[in-house]
Enzyme design. Sequence first.
Site, PDB file in Angstrom:
ATOM      1  N   CYS A 162       0.857  -1.548   0.354  1.00  0.00           N
ATOM      2  CA  CYS A 162      -0.182  -0.033   0.260  1.00  0.00           C
ATOM      3  C   CYS A 162       0.803   1.774   0.247  1.00  0.00           C
ATOM      4  O   CYS A 162       1.871   1.302   1.052  1.00  0.00           O
ATOM      5  CB  CYS A 162      -0.644  -0.205   1.241  1.00  0.00           C
ATOM      6  SG  CYS A 162      -1.547   1.337   1.665  1.00  0.00           S
ATOM      7  N   VAL A 172      -5.782   0.449   6.344  1.00  0.00           N
ATOM      8  CA  VAL A 172      -4.069   0.724   6.332  1.00  0.00           C
ATOM      9  C   VAL A 172      -3.441   1.906   5.204  1.00  0.00           C
ATOM     10  O   VAL A 172      -3.568   1.962   4.703  1.00  0.00           O
ATOM     11  CB  VAL A 172      -3.388  -0.386   5.904  1.00  0.00           C
ATOM     12  CG1 VAL A 172      -3.882  -1.950   6.973  1.00  0.00           C
ATOM     13  CG2 VAL A 172      -3.395  -1.031   4.440  1.00  0.00           C
ATOM     14  N   GLU A 186      -4.939   7.231   8.923  1.00  0.00           N
ATOM     15  CA  GLU A 186      -5.007   8.856   7.711  1.00  0.00           C
ATOM     16  C   GLU A 186      -3.195   8.969   8.003  1.00  0.00           C
ATOM     17  O   GLU A 186      -2.737   9.593   8.864  1.00  0.00           O
ATOM     18  CB  GLU A 186      -5.380   9.920   7.825  1.00  0.00           C
ATOM     19  CG  GLU A 186      -5.112  10.453   7.169  1.00  0.00           C
ATOM     20  CD  GLU A 186      -4.896  10.547   5.767  1.00  0.00           C
ATOM     21  OE1 GLU A 186      -6.429   9.832   5.101  1.00  0.00           O
ATOM     22  OE2 GLU A 186      -3.954  10.847   5.168  1.00  0.00           O
ATOM     23  N   TYR A 242      -5.244   6.069  -8.823  1.00  0.00           N
ATOM     24  CA  TYR A 242      -7.064   4.883  -8.587  1.00  0.00           C
ATOM     25  C   TYR A 242      -8.250   5.348  -9.145  1.00  0.00           C
ATOM     26  O   TYR A 242      -8.481   4.890  -9.495  1.00  0.00           O
ATOM     27  CB  TYR A 242      -7.081   5.224  -6.880  1.00  0.00           C
ATOM     28  CG  TYR A 242      -5.806   4.344  -6.358  1.00  0.00           C
ATOM     29  CD1 TYR A 242      -6.230   3.164  -5.388  1.00  0.00           C
ATOM     30  CD2 TYR A 242      -4.118   5.019  -5.903  1.00  0.00           C
ATOM     31  CE1 TYR A 242      -5.460   2.247  -4.637  1.00  0.00           C
ATOM     32  CE2 TYR A 242      -3.364   3.783  -4.917  1.00  0.00           C
ATOM     33  CZ  TYR A 242      -4.305   2.783  -4.601  1.00  0.00           C
ATOM     34  OH  TYR A 242      -2.965   1.908  -4.175  1.00  0.00           O
TER      35      TYR A 242
HETATM   36  N1  LIG Z   1      -6.476   8.363   3.511  1.00  0.00           N
HETATM   37  C1  LIG Z   1      -6.231   6.559   3.712  1.00  0.00           C
HETATM   38  C2  LIG Z   1      -5.972   5.991   2.363  1.00  0.00           C
HETATM   39  C3  LIG Z   1      -5.297   4.597   2.820  1.00  0.00           C
HETATM   40  C4  LIG Z   1      -5.921   3.561   1.991  1.00  0.00           C
HETATM   41  O1  LIG Z   1      -6.623   3.452   1.401  1.00  0.00           O
HETATM   42  N2  LIG Z   1      -5.081   2.279   2.240  1.00  0.00           N
HETATM   43  C5  LIG Z   1      -5.950   1.048   1.324  1.00  0.00           C
HETATM   44  C6  LIG Z   1      -4.366  -0.122   1.363  1.00  0.00           C
HETATM   45  S1  LIG Z   1      -3.587   0.699  -0.313  1.00  0.00           S
HETATM   46  C7  LIG Z   1      -6.523   0.374   1.936  1.00  0.00           C
HETATM   47  O2  LIG Z   1      -6.390  -0.466   3.708  1.00  0.00           O
HETATM   48  N3  LIG Z   1      -7.574  -0.466   1.376  1.00  0.00           N
HETATM   49  C8  LIG Z   1      -8.880  -0.947   1.768  1.00  0.00           C
HETATM   50  C9  LIG Z   1     -10.504  -0.827   0.644  1.00  0.00           C
HETATM   51  O3  LIG Z   1     -10.411  -0.166  -0.013  1.00  0.00           O
HETATM   52  O4  LIG Z   1     -11.262  -1.454   1.323  1.00  0.00           O
HETATM   53  C10 LIG Z   1      -4.568   6.825   3.800  1.00  0.00           C
HETATM   54  O5  LIG Z   1      -3.852   7.753   3.575  1.00  0.00           O
HETATM   55  O6  LIG Z   1      -4.339   6.544   5.553  1.00  0.00           O
END
Ligand SMILES: N[C@@H](CCC(=O)N[C@@H](CS)C(=O)NCC(=O)O)C(=O)O
Length: 308
Positions: free
Chosen positions: A52, A122, A137, A184
Amino acid sequence: MPGLLVNGQWKTKNEFANEDGEFKRDESEFRNRISKDDAQSGRYHLYVSLACPWAHRALIFRRLKDLQDHIEVSVVHPHMLDHGWELNDDFDGATSDPLYGFDYMHQIYTKAKSDYTGKVTVPVLWDKDKETIVNNESAEIIRIFNFAFNELTGNNDDYYPDSLKDEIDSINDRVYNTVNNGVYKAGFATSQDAYNKAVHDLFDSLQWLEGILNDGRDYLCGDRLTEADIRLFTTLIRFDAVYHTHFKCNIDAIEDFKFLQDYMVRLYNMPEIKPTVNMTHIKHHYYKSHPMVNPSGIIPEGPELMWL
Ligand SMILES: N[C@@H](CCC(=O)N[C@@H](CS)C(=O)NCC(=O)O)C(=O)O
């Protein structure tokens, strides 16, 4: 496979885009800070995925700020399947949950808030004393790492210095919207218009960044490394192996941008950064976790990354 918690219950959901075919990222829910008094060694635990790009920021800051002996890390399994992120060590580099023995990351969220509604993402910074999530965050976790533990570690390096705040904020804003999140938006778009806009905004920004680095700068804000560089780096390092193919960000590759490529490789070779990059987790995660984008789950062999 994406999913989410609704009133503390896990639900799978096989799509990311809204009715207009656009991907919109949700706001993170846990937004606390750590005071100097609370900045104790061993009190906090960091849950990450090595795949990630957002979690990757936190892993790099943990090393830049000498926090390895003070904040332990758990690494989720790279495949994000029906239950979302899994905590098991059934993959090289992944770990089980040392705190509660949970199988899934969503159990960490419901431990923090039993009726939590929202995505289970995460990175997560966990407080072992209060048994809750401090912050999920990444933009805020890296600011906490930048500053809160300075007395404990004696490391006063500052990656968000007062004199550069405005410049860093302005670069972060464009990089977040069109590059970090831009890949994304392109990859999860389900309408041609949404994809076209995202991919052109992305490549306009890559040209703009190439111009900044072509101007004799070693880093985005001049001659010192700042958080703006780390935030850009974690997208660049995944680009040619994943975003170019999986998210259709293929107008060019990063290796076609002379200055961006040199800059990415220079950052990659820093001793605090290289150990945080795991291309196997990166490729496995993306190609196997998004069945609506890659139903076969086939992981491409290429490209050959000469710098890796
Ligand atoms: N705004 C968050 C975004 C984190 C995020 O989107 N992480 C992704 C992994 S790249 C995730 O865990 N996605 C799980 C999902 O979308 O269900 C940050 O920057 O900490």
